[in-house]
Design a protein around this motif. Structure first.
Motif, PDB file in Angstrom:
ATOM      1  N   TRP A   1     -14.247   3.241   1.627  1.00  0.00           N
ATOM      2  CA  TRP A   1     -13.233   3.322   0.578  1.00  0.00           C
ATOM      3  C   TRP A   1     -13.744   2.565  -0.649  1.00  0.00           C
ATOM      4  N   THR A   2     -13.059   2.758  -1.750  1.00  0.00           N
ATOM      5  CA  THR A   2     -13.283   1.900  -2.910  1.00  0.00           C
ATOM      6  C   THR A   2     -11.961   1.287  -3.331  1.00  0.00           C
ATOM      7  N   ARG A   3     -12.046   0.037  -3.736  1.00  0.00           N
ATOM      8  CA  ARG A   3     -10.865  -0.602  -4.319  1.00  0.00           C
ATOM      9  C   ARG A   3     -11.029  -0.547  -5.820  1.00  0.00           C
TER      10      ARG A   3
ATOM     11  N   PHE B   1       0.873  -1.179   0.000  1.00  0.00           N
ATOM     12  CA  PHE B   1       0.000   0.000   0.000  1.00  0.00           C
ATOM     13  C   PHE B   1       0.907   1.225   0.000  1.00  0.00           C
ATOM     14  N   GLU B   2       0.941   1.944  -1.102  1.00  0.00           N
ATOM     15  CA  GLU B   2       1.806   3.115  -1.240  1.00  0.00           C
ATOM     16  C   GLU B   2       0.931   4.367  -1.184  1.00  0.00           C
ATOM     17  N   PHE B   3       0.891   5.029  -0.017  1.00  0.00           N
ATOM     18  CA  PHE B   3      -0.055   6.102   0.235  1.00  0.00           C
ATOM     19  C   PHE B   3       0.487   7.471  -0.163  1.00  0.00           C
ATOM     20  N   ASN B   4      -0.469   8.363  -0.440  1.00  0.00           N
ATOM     21  CA  ASN B   4      -0.102   9.765  -0.655  1.00  0.00           C
ATOM     22  C   ASN B   4       0.117  10.436   0.703  1.00  0.00           C
ATOM     23  N   SER B   5       0.402  11.713   0.698  1.00  0.00           N
ATOM     24  CA  SER B   5       0.812  12.393   1.926  1.00  0.00           C
ATOM     25  C   SER B   5      -0.296  12.514   2.966  1.00  0.00           C
ATOM     26  N   ASN B   6      -1.558  12.567   2.557  1.00  0.00           N
ATOM     27  CA  ASN B   6      -2.650  12.695   3.527  1.00  0.00           C
ATOM     28  C   ASN B   6      -3.446  11.399   3.698  1.00  0.00           C
ATOM     29  N   PHE B   7      -2.910  10.303   3.189  1.00  0.00           N
ATOM     30  CA  PHE B   7      -3.475   8.959   3.393  1.00  0.00           C
ATOM     31  C   PHE B   7      -4.927   8.837   2.919  1.00  0.00           C
ATOM     32  N   THR B   8      -5.195   9.426   1.777  1.00  0.00           N
ATOM     33  CA  THR B   8      -6.529   9.311   1.186  1.00  0.00           C
ATOM     34  C   THR B   8      -6.529   8.464  -0.083  1.00  0.00           C
TER      35      THR B   8
ATOM     36  N   GLN C   1     -10.104   6.780  -0.753  1.00  0.00           N
ATOM     37  CA  GLN C   1     -10.983   7.130   0.369  1.00  0.00           C
ATOM     38  C   GLN C   1     -12.216   7.877  -0.137  1.00  0.00           C
ATOM     39  N   VAL C   2     -13.390   7.461   0.342  1.00  0.00           N
ATOM     40  CA  VAL C   2     -14.654   8.062  -0.086  1.00  0.00           C
ATOM     41  C   VAL C   2     -15.164   9.051   0.947  1.00  0.00           C
ATOM     42  N   THR C   3     -15.126   8.681   2.223  1.00  0.00           N
ATOM     43  CA  THR C   3     -15.615   9.570   3.279  1.00  0.00           C
ATOM     44  C   THR C   3     -14.437  10.095   4.101  1.00  0.00           C
ATOM     45  N   ALA C   4     -14.601  11.305   4.631  1.00  0.00           N
ATOM     46  CA  ALA C   4     -13.512  11.960   5.352  1.00  0.00           C
ATOM     47  C   ALA C   4     -13.093  11.203   6.609  1.00  0.00           C
ATOM     48  N   ASP C   5     -14.007  10.458   7.210  1.00  0.00           N
ATOM     49  CA  ASP C   5     -13.673   9.725   8.426  1.00  0.00           C
ATOM     50  C   ASP C   5     -12.922   8.419   8.142  1.00  0.00           C
ATOM     51  N   GLY C   6     -12.750   8.086   6.875  1.00  0.00           N
ATOM     52  CA  GLY C   6     -12.011   6.885   6.511  1.00  0.00           C
ATOM     53  C   GLY C   6     -12.791   5.600   6.704  1.00  0.00           C
ATOM     54  N   ASN C   7     -14.096   5.712   6.856  1.00  0.00           N
ATOM     55  CA  ASN C   7     -14.910   4.519   7.081  1.00  0.00           C
ATOM     56  C   ASN C   7     -15.403   3.871   5.791  1.00  0.00           C
TER      57      ASN C   7
ATOM     58  N   THR D   1     -16.712  -1.652  -3.130  1.00  0.00           N
ATOM     59  CA  THR D   1     -16.740  -0.816  -1.936  1.00  0.00           C
ATOM     60  C   THR D   1     -16.170  -1.568  -0.733  1.00  0.00           C
ATOM     61  N   ILE D   2     -15.432  -0.836   0.104  1.00  0.00           N
ATOM     62  CA  ILE D   2     -14.904  -1.355   1.361  1.00  0.00           C
ATOM     63  C   ILE D   2     -15.401  -0.464   2.493  1.00  0.00           C
ATOM     64  N   LYS D   3     -15.923  -1.082   3.558  1.00  0.00           N
ATOM     65  CA  LYS D   3     -16.432  -0.317   4.699  1.00  0.00           C
ATOM     66  C   LYS D   3     -15.736  -0.760   5.984  1.00  0.00           C
ATOM     67  N   ARG D   4     -15.398   0.209   6.810  1.00  0.00           N
ATOM     68  CA  ARG D   4     -14.804  -0.138   8.101  1.00  0.00           C
ATOM     69  C   ARG D   4     -15.913  -0.536   9.066  1.00  0.00           C
TER      70      ARG D   4
END
Length: 324
Positions: free
Chosen positions: A183-185, A148-155, A175-181, A199-202
């Motif tokens: 995401w989409t793959r 997982f190679e993330f950008n600077s703000n982990f979105t 990342q879809v929602t600001a709370d990180g709950n 879709t991925i949900k926390r």
């Protein structure tokens, strides 16, 4: 005669091969290859034996508890911690704990090896068992991993999928929602265009609390809902979209009493096979030393050699007596 017959019998293990293979003891080679295969099977069986079965809600809790103890988990950003439900994934797998991976804060890169304990859950169906077994084979020998190679703000992150350190595919996590709950793959088509795949949900937060998607996930498995009928998600557009995830999930745990017993049994089996192989190898070496070569004095039976030697000495004495 018994020794010669025994050698001929053991020479048949190569199914009639002769020439170079026969001369370098192909039966010994077969034994070595066979023992390597047996060793791989033993290690694979042991890694499969660490399986644990839980109902969906308990499986999620076990993923969180098992992966939270990892040293790397505390170094991950909160947005990546917890347990995630792969809601639109049509393969026989349900949840993933990103926090089970190793984290490099300087490079903003996480590596999740397939089969790491308490990192993934699989359906208890035949397809789920098969995928679990293959993943555990990968884990046993470190064959594959997901970076997982993330950008600077982990979105956003690129996800190179590696097998034997070779990148065989690359996906993306967005990342879809600001709370990180949520995401989409995503995937990339043949032209490099990125598109949403599922879709991925926390379902469990970084602190271990159940989130709103937790009950939704449990309901889909308990009520036998097809992936394509889960409301408000993107799902994989393939022939498996009608899959129903099982309520009981498989989780790779850490070695316990059962796996220890399996390890003892497999060790005894392997040592027994090694003993048989060693005996076979010594037999072939003995046969090689006593192999019969027509017309070669070295290949003759010792008794025959002594007989010929005695006859030769007697003939020499007679010739000397006849000499004037």
């Amino acid at each position: 005669m018994g020794s010669a017959a025994h050698c001929r019998e053991n020479a048949d293990c190569c199914h009639g091969f002769r020439g170079m293979l026969y001369d370098i003891y192909c039966c010994d080679f077969c034994c070595v290859v066979g023992m390597v295969v047996v060793l791989i099977c033993c290690i694979w069986t042991f890694s499969v034996s660490v399986v644990q079965r839980f109902e969906t809600d308990r499986a999620a809790e076990m993923l969180f508890e098992g992966s939270s103890a990892d040293l790397y988990a505390s170094q991950l950003p909160d947005v990546l911690r917890g347990v995630y439900w792969m809601a639109g994934n049509t393969f026989p797998e349900l949840m993933v704990a990103f926090q089970a991976g190793s984290w490099d804060p300087e490079a903003r890169r996480m590596r999740l090896r397939f089969g790491v304990p308490y990192s993934w859950s699989y359906d208890s169906s035949a397809a789920g068992w098969w995928e679990y077994a293959l993943v555990q084979l990968s884990w046993s020998f470190g064959l594959s991993c997901l970076d997982f190679e993330f950008n600077s703000n982990f979105t956003y992150a690129l996800l190179p999928f590696r097998v034997f350190v070779v990148i065989v595919d690359t996906w993306a996590l967005d990342q879809v929602t600001a709370d990180g709950n949520t995401w989409t793959r995503n995937r990339f088509d043949s032209n490099g265009v990125e598109e949403i795949e599922y879709t991925i949900k926390r379902v469990i937060s970084a602190g271990g609390e159940r989130l709103s998607a937790f009950d939704e996930m449990v309901r889909t498995t308990r009520d036998d809902i097809e992936v394509r009928n889960i409301p408000g998600i993107e799902y994989m557009n393939n022939s498996m979209s009608s899959r129903r995830k099982t309520y009981v999930q498989l989780v790779a745990g850490r070695p316990g009493g059962v796996s220890a017993l399996v390890a003892v049994v497999l060790s005894l089996v392997y040592l027994g096979c090694c003993a048989v192989c060693a005996r076979r190898t010594k037999t072939q070496q003995r046969c090689a030393r006593s192999r019969v070569h027509p017309g070669s004095p070295e290949g003759q039976h010792p008794a025959m050699s002594e007989s010929h030697s005695s006859e030769g000495e007697g003939a020499h004495v007679v010739e000397q007596a006849r000499a004037p």
